[in-house]
Design a protein around this motif. Structure first.
Motif, mmCIF file in Angstrom:
data_model
loop_
_atom_site.group_PDB
_atom_site.id
_atom_site.type_symbol
_atom_site.label_atom_id
_atom_site.label_comp_id
_atom_site.label_asym_id
_atom_site.label_seq_id
_atom_site.Cartn_x
_atom_site.Cartn_y
_atom_site.Cartn_z
ATOM 1 N N PHE A 1 0.854 -1.189 0.000
ATOM 2 C CA PHE A 1 0.000 0.000 0.000
ATOM 3 C C PHE A 1 0.889 1.238 0.000
ATOM 4 O O PHE A 1 1.723 1.405 0.886
ATOM 5 C CB PHE A 1 -0.899 0.045 1.239
ATOM 6 N N PHE B 1 -1.371 -1.428 -4.132
ATOM 7 C CA PHE B 1 -2.492 -0.500 -4.089
ATOM 8 C C PHE B 1 -1.966 0.932 -4.000
ATOM 9 O O PHE B 1 -1.189 1.271 -3.097
ATOM 10 C CB PHE B 1 -3.387 -0.791 -2.879
ATOM 11 N N VAL C 1 -3.069 -1.513 -8.499
ATOM 12 C CA VAL C 1 -4.476 -1.210 -8.283
ATOM 13 C C VAL C 1 -4.622 0.217 -7.767
ATOM 14 O O VAL C 1 -4.189 0.540 -6.661
ATOM 15 C CB VAL C 1 -5.119 -2.198 -7.288
#
Length: 265
Positions: A5, A66, A92
């Motif tokens: 992330f 992400f 993503v």
């Protein structure tokens, strides 16, 4: 599989929490980066995951990455990590207004596997709704892999990219409309004598229960509305006033404004 992330704000925290709670990932499977040491340490303490302030370190390790920073920071962050991302990494994005072509151009690497999604804030309580569109290099198995992660904090469905602005209007931004509806109902309950805390509880529970009826019965919302409206009763009088005040048109106009704004971002 390492899940990365970049950005550790509320939405990223909700996603991480869902993945861990549903057992889809273990703490050692996740690494995240944030702009500040304070945020990195806070998230590390909460979830027992590895955190850093080095975006490149996350990009280098992640098998699924992400991008959870605000859209205004995308250009800066992608420029920082684009050469560090592995060719087979699934990237993503959860940013509004940044389409797949933007991501493709920003990374400048046409071979990359890109996915765009739009979750909403109910993900914070594991009741999110996420629209997902898939880049041309992503396989069906890889799509299912990402969907399984997104479904750890709610529902997730694939939509064509031409509908992503509609997703923003109907789910991404719509919790705000629902909160306003709950607040308005509670305000009138207070005006009629109910304590504020109890008014919020009654209004919110009614919205929650009504939404579950739509999802679990499969019945048309109009049919469910008719079930509440007894002949000559109280409910039909309230419905009459809502129609006179243009509730449906107001909601549709608000969504239209939201969708058009999303298209221009």
């Amino acid at each position: 599989m390492k899940i990365g992330f970049i950005g550790l704000g509320n939405m990223a925290a909700a996603m991480i929490g869902g993945m861990l709670q549903k057992g889809i990932a273990k703490p050692e499977d996740i690494i995240g980066s944030s702009k500040t040491e304070t945020t990195a340490e806070k998230v590390k303490t909460k979830f027992n995951i590895n955190t850093t302030t080095d975006n490149t370190a996350v990009a280098e390790q992640a098998d699924i990455l992400f991008l959870a920073v605000k859209p205004i920071f995308f250009t800066e962050v992608i420029a920082e990590i684009k050469d560090a991302v592995k060719t087979d990494t699934l990237i993503v994005s959860i940013a509004a207004g940044r389409n797949l072509q933007y991501l493709k151009d920003a990374f400048g690497r046409p071979e990359l596997k890109l996915i765009r999604c739009m979750p909403n804030t109910p993900a914070l309580v594991l009741e999110g709704c996420t629209g997902v569109c898939i880049g041309e290099n992503v396989t069906e198995d890889e799509t299912e892999q990402v969907l399984s992660l997104l479904r750890s904090f709610g529902i997730a469905s694939v939509v064509p990219e031409r509908l992503m602005d509609v997703v923003v209007g109907v789910s991404g931004s719509s919790p705000a409309y629902v909160f306003m509806f709950i607040e308005a109902m509670a305000d009138e309950a207070v005006a009629a004598g109910m304590p504020r805390k109890q008014a919020y509880e009654f209004a919110a529970q009614s919205v929650l229960g009504s939404a579950k009826m739509v999802l679990e019965t499969g019945k048309h919302p109009g049919e469910l509305k008719d079930m509440v409206c007894s002949p000559g009763g109280t409910t039909i009088q309230a419905v009459k006033v809502l129609e006179e005040k243009g509730m449906r048109a107001a909601v549709m106009d608000a969504m239209d404004a939201c969708i058009e704004k999303s298209k221009c971002m």
